[in-house]
Design a protein around this motif. Structure first.
Motif, short mmCIF file in Angstrom:
data_model
loop_
_atom_site.label_atom_id
_atom_site.label_comp_id
_atom_site.label_asym_id
_atom_site.label_seq_id
_atom_site.Cartn_x
_atom_site.Cartn_y
_atom_site.Cartn_z
N ALA A 1 -25.56 28.89 -19.05
CA ALA A 1 -26.06 29.51 -17.93
C ALA A 1 -25.69 30.70 -17.56
O ALA A 1 -26.38 31.61 -17.05
CB ALA A 1 -25.82 28.46 -16.79
N TYR B 1 -26.81 33.42 -19.73
CA TYR B 1 -28.10 33.87 -19.45
C TYR B 1 -28.39 34.80 -18.28
O TYR B 1 -29.15 35.43 -18.16
CB TYR B 1 -28.99 32.43 -19.43
N ALA C 1 -27.98 24.52 -14.36
CA ALA C 1 -28.08 25.45 -15.68
C ALA C 1 -29.61 25.50 -16.11
O ALA C 1 -30.29 26.47 -16.46
CB ALA C 1 -27.20 24.65 -16.69
N VAL C 2 -30.30 24.25 -16.03
CA VAL C 2 -31.76 24.42 -16.27
C VAL C 2 -32.47 25.25 -15.10
O VAL C 2 -33.18 26.12 -15.80
CB VAL C 2 -32.21 22.74 -16.19
N GLN C 3 -32.17 25.21 -14.09
CA GLN C 3 -32.68 25.96 -12.97
C GLN C 3 -32.74 27.41 -13.33
O GLN C 3 -33.38 28.25 -13.10
CB GLN C 3 -32.41 25.56 -11.46
N THR C 4 -31.38 27.84 -13.70
CA THR C 4 -30.97 29.22 -14.21
C THR C 4 -31.92 29.84 -15.22
O THR C 4 -32.34 31.01 -15.13
CB THR C 4 -29.66 29.33 -14.48
N HIS C 5 -32.19 29.07 -16.10
CA HIS C 5 -32.89 29.36 -17.28
C HIS C 5 -34.50 29.28 -16.93
O HIS C 5 -35.29 29.97 -17.70
CB HIS C 5 -32.81 28.41 -18.49
N GLY D 1 -35.71 26.85 -19.36
CA GLY D 1 -34.67 25.57 -19.31
C GLY D 1 -35.37 24.13 -20.08
O GLY D 1 -34.68 23.21 -20.19
N TYR E 1 -33.44 26.46 -25.99
CA TYR E 1 -32.12 26.83 -25.17
C TYR E 1 -31.31 25.37 -25.38
O TYR E 1 -30.21 25.36 -24.87
CB TYR E 1 -32.47 27.37 -23.89
N MET F 1 -31.23 23.00 -23.07
CA MET F 1 -30.54 22.46 -21.63
C MET F 1 -31.20 21.32 -21.12
O MET F 1 -30.57 20.45 -20.78
CB MET F 1 -30.81 23.85 -20.61
N ALA F 2 -32.47 21.11 -21.39
CA ALA F 2 -33.30 19.95 -20.87
C ALA F 2 -32.43 18.34 -21.53
O ALA F 2 -32.47 17.51 -20.96
CB ALA F 2 -34.74 19.89 -20.96
#
Length: 393
Positions: free
Chosen positions: A268, A271, A343-347, A351, A356, A358-359
């Protein structure tokens, strides 16, 4: 040495531990999250990584040297577990084989049992699974119904277990069962080692959403016949022996969670530094920067509690280690869930992409709130044992 210097050193891991972390991270980085995910999605196994960890002496670092281990403590194997996860290679069997099974057998197994099982646990060629949870008992392990009864010179095992990791990769399973005490007639817990190819032993795969090469199983034991020496250590010391493995399990679960959190946070942050929207990197906006900073704080607090729990356990402070291990597991799971969500929200939209990765971590970290002991049972433990409140269940 000054007081300040002494105080500082207590919160810093030894140079040997730090070097261990560096070497494990270096090894794991050769494989990385892409390797781990590819194996998981294709149905493959991380055998190459597992065996290389063992070859380098990291897998059994907590097991005595005379049985092929490194002679270290639970803090060392927890560091290995964390660094693997931090490089995108979270291995569930690190929690089970060397930490739970290896610790119990090292502490309580007979000399013959140690010679038979520990070297394989150390080099990765004799992985051992652990089976305690049952469909109808859930968290209440006092209600397990799997029974081990005497039959001549041996034992007969009957029952079932659920949510057992890595049975398809293990040669043996350390099973928690109940046996009748011949002296008192009361039921007592016993620990028995069962070969996965034993007659009457079978396992059914449980499909899960978590992306991992290590599968989950329901295990059935239909009158599995075992020799007398299948029982680990003293058959009358089952409860003490069992808890010798459960505190390391919580410490390892905490390290598993903090490693995943560090991996997600690192991705995150990277990114947030490179993604530009509105004339600059998104990491320059407090709406992005502050949640990530908050996660860093929470993860470091969880890591510190995990290190405290490991130190207490290795020092033989069972009571202090039990409290700290539960707190560490709770704190680490919470930090990991929150970090991955941020981290998901950042992407943003990315996300949710497989690119990536993250999910997929949302499910992996969420499991940490449930297993190996739920956050609610940890809160019950702290309420009763730390705060002295009445038992609620």
């Amino acid at each position: 040495m000054s007081t300040a210097a002494t105080t500082t050193s207590r919160f810093t891991e030894s140079e040997e531990r730090q070097e261990l972390r560096r070497q494990v991270a270096k090894l794991a980085s050769k494989y990385g999250h892409e390797y781990f995910t590819e194996k998981a999605r294709s149905g493959g196994k991380t055998t190459e990584l597992w065996l290389e960890i063992g070859k380098n002496g990291y897998l059994g670092i907590n097991i005595p040297e005379e049985y092929g281990g490194g002679g270290g403590g639970i803090g060392d194997v927890a560091a290995v577990c964390e660094e693997l996860a931090a490089q995108g290679c979270p291995l569930l069997l690190m929690v089970v084989s060397p930490a739970i099974c290896g610790t119990i057998i090292s502490r309580y197994g007979t000399e013959e049992q140690k010679q038979r099982w520990l070297p394989g646990i150390c080099d990765g060629t004799g992985t051992m699974a652990f089976a305690i949870t049952e469909p109808d008992a859930g968290t209440n392990t006092h209600n397990i119904t799997t029974t081990a009864r005497r039959d001549g010179d041996g034992w007969v095992l009957k029952g079932q277990k659920i949510w057992i990791s890595g049975v398809d990769e293990a040669d043996h399973v350390l099973v928690v069962a109940r046996a009748e005490d011949a002296r008192t007639g009361k039921v007592k817990p016993v620990l028995v080692v069962v070969p996965t190819d034993a007659e009457g032993f079978s396992a059914t795969h449980i499909p899960v959403e978590m992306v991992s090469p290590e599968k989950q199983f329901q295990v059935f034991m239909d009158d599995v016949r075992l020799p007398a020496d299948a029982v680990v250590g003293d058959e009358n010391g089952g409860l003490v022996q069992l808890f010798a493995g459960l505190n390391p399990e919580r410490i390892m679960a905490a390290s598993f969670s903090t490693g995943l959190a560090r991996y997600a946070l690192g991705k995150a942050v990277a990114y947030a530094k490179e993604r530009e929207v509105f004339n600059g990197p998104i990491g320059g906006h407090q709406a992005i920067a502050h949640p990530l900073a908050q996660s860093h704080i929470e993860v470091e607090m969880a890591r510190l509690m995990t290190q405290k729990a490991a130190e207490l356990y290795d020092a033989g402070d069972e009571h202090g280690a039990g409290e700290a291990a539960n707190m560490a597991k709770y704190a680490a799971a919470e930090a990991a869930c929150d970090t991955v969500d941020r981290a998901v929200q950042t992407h943003g939209g990315f996300g949710a992409s497989q690119e990536y990765g993250m999910a997929a971590l949302l499910v992996a970290t969420r499991v940490g709130r449930i297993a190996p002991v739920s956050r609610e049972m940890i809160l019950n433990f702290v309420s009763m044992h730390s705060l002295g409140l009445p038992k609620s269940y």
